[in-house]
Motif scaffolding. Sequence first.
Motif, mmCIF file in Angstrom:
data_model
loop_
_atom_site.group_PDB
_atom_site.id
_atom_site.type_symbol
_atom_site.label_atom_id
_atom_site.label_comp_id
_atom_site.label_asym_id
_atom_site.label_seq_id
_atom_site.Cartn_x
_atom_site.Cartn_y
_atom_site.Cartn_z
ATOM 1 N N ILE A 183 0.829 -1.205 0.000
ATOM 2 C CA ILE A 183 0.000 0.000 0.000
ATOM 3 C C ILE A 183 0.864 1.255 0.000
ATOM 4 N N ALA A 184 0.309 2.330 -0.559
ATOM 5 C CA ALA A 184 0.968 3.638 -0.538
ATOM 6 C C ALA A 184 -0.019 4.681 -1.052
ATOM 7 N N PRO A 185 0.113 5.902 -0.572
ATOM 8 C CA PRO A 185 -0.698 6.976 -1.152
ATOM 9 C C PRO A 185 -0.305 7.196 -2.616
ATOM 10 N N LYS A 186 -1.206 7.663 -3.406
ATOM 11 C CA LYS A 186 -0.945 7.926 -4.822
ATOM 12 C C LYS A 186 0.238 8.876 -4.976
ATOM 13 N N GLY A 187 1.210 8.497 -5.814
ATOM 14 C CA GLY A 187 2.370 9.337 -6.100
ATOM 15 C C GLY A 187 3.497 9.244 -5.086
ATOM 16 N N ALA A 188 3.329 8.418 -4.051
ATOM 17 C CA ALA A 188 4.364 8.304 -3.010
ATOM 18 C C ALA A 188 5.584 7.560 -3.533
ATOM 19 N N ALA A 189 6.755 7.936 -3.044
ATOM 20 C CA ALA A 189 7.995 7.258 -3.423
ATOM 21 C C ALA A 189 8.236 6.019 -2.564
ATOM 22 N N THR A 190 7.510 5.886 -1.468
ATOM 23 C CA THR A 190 7.690 4.777 -0.536
ATOM 24 C C THR A 190 6.376 4.041 -0.360
ATOM 25 N N SER A 191 6.449 2.725 -0.237
ATOM 26 C CA SER A 191 5.250 1.935 0.018
ATOM 27 C C SER A 191 5.490 1.028 1.219
ATOM 28 N N ILE A 192 4.425 0.475 1.747
ATOM 29 C CA ILE A 192 4.481 -0.446 2.878
ATOM 30 C C ILE A 192 3.868 -1.766 2.439
ATOM 31 N N VAL A 193 4.527 -2.879 2.807
ATOM 32 C CA VAL A 193 4.016 -4.213 2.511
ATOM 33 C C VAL A 193 3.550 -4.830 3.818
ATOM 34 N N LEU A 194 2.316 -5.322 3.832
ATOM 35 C CA LEU A 194 1.729 -5.942 5.010
ATOM 36 C C LEU A 194 1.677 -7.457 4.815
ATOM 37 N N HIS A 195 2.251 -8.190 5.795
ATOM 38 C CA HIS A 195 2.248 -9.654 5.797
ATOM 39 C C HIS A 195 1.414 -10.139 6.969
ATOM 40 N N SER A 196 1.021 -11.383 6.926
ATOM 41 C CA SER A 196 0.347 -12.023 8.047
ATOM 42 C C SER A 196 1.361 -12.274 9.159
ATOM 43 N N LYS A 197 1.150 -11.678 10.312
ATOM 44 C CA LYS A 197 2.055 -11.847 11.447
ATOM 45 C C LYS A 197 2.090 -13.313 11.886
ATOM 46 N N ALA A 198 0.959 -13.998 11.853
ATOM 47 C CA ALA A 198 0.901 -15.404 12.254
ATOM 48 C C ALA A 198 1.745 -16.274 11.322
ATOM 49 N N LEU A 199 1.695 -16.006 10.026
ATOM 50 C CA LEU A 199 2.485 -16.796 9.081
ATOM 51 C C LEU A 199 3.975 -16.521 9.242
ATOM 52 N N VAL A 200 4.343 -15.267 9.462
ATOM 53 C CA VAL A 200 5.752 -14.921 9.694
ATOM 54 C C VAL A 200 6.246 -15.641 10.945
ATOM 55 N N ALA A 201 5.447 -15.670 12.001
ATOM 56 C CA ALA A 201 5.829 -16.356 13.241
ATOM 57 C C ALA A 201 5.996 -17.855 13.007
ATOM 58 N N LYS A 202 5.147 -18.431 12.191
ATOM 59 C CA LYS A 202 5.238 -19.868 11.887
ATOM 60 C C LYS A 202 6.502 -20.175 11.086
ATOM 61 N N MET A 203 6.847 -19.309 10.137
ATOM 62 C CA MET A 203 8.012 -19.534 9.286
ATOM 63 C C MET A 203 9.322 -19.261 10.018
ATOM 64 N N ASN A 204 9.298 -18.338 10.986
ATOM 65 C CA ASN A 204 10.517 -17.969 11.707
ATOM 66 C C ASN A 204 10.166 -17.790 13.190
ATOM 67 N N PRO A 205 10.064 -18.914 13.938
ATOM 68 C CA PRO A 205 9.622 -18.844 15.328
ATOM 69 C C PRO A 205 10.522 -18.006 16.243
ATOM 70 N N ASP A 206 11.785 -17.833 15.896
ATOM 71 C CA ASP A 206 12.712 -17.078 16.737
ATOM 72 C C ASP A 206 12.657 -15.574 16.502
ATOM 73 N N MET A 207 11.894 -15.139 15.509
ATOM 74 C CA MET A 207 11.841 -13.714 15.189
ATOM 75 C C MET A 207 11.079 -12.954 16.266
ATOM 76 N N ASN A 208 11.610 -11.821 16.658
ATOM 77 C CA ASN A 208 10.940 -10.953 17.624
ATOM 78 C C ASN A 208 9.826 -10.204 16.906
ATOM 79 N N LEU A 209 8.608 -10.581 17.178
ATOM 80 C CA LEU A 209 7.470 -9.924 16.542
ATOM 81 C C LEU A 209 6.838 -8.863 17.447
ATOM 82 N N GLY A 210 7.551 -8.519 18.530
ATOM 83 C CA GLY A 210 7.072 -7.487 19.435
ATOM 84 C C GLY A 210 7.237 -6.095 18.862
#
Length: 99
Positions: free
Chosen positions: A19-46
């Motif tokens: 996602i990003a506002p129209k014309g922005a030079a930067t965007s943000i990607v949103l992932h499922s936190k639960a899936l990231v935790a499952k794929m990398n259990p040691d990752m600090n998701l805090g």
Amino acid sequence: MKNWVIAEVTQGPMSWIEIAPKGAATSIVLHSKALVAKMNPDMNLGTPSLMYFTEKFDELYCDLRNKNVKVGEIVELPTGRVFNFADNEENYFAVAEKG
């Protein structure tokens, strides 16, 4: 309401929304936190997990290593190459190759 969705991607078990506002030079990607935790259990998701994209992937990787930043190995994913790095408080961030 503006449509800020740039892309919705599904690749195997991974899916994300960019996602990003129209014309922005930067965007943000949103992932499922639960899936990231499952794929990398040691990752600090805090703290928020951020991924940066660069067209100068190899140059950035070498530059961070030369500056003694804690940098992980380059990993080949179906979506491209990625590495992570830590700030001085051990918060990890990812960098993906854009190209």
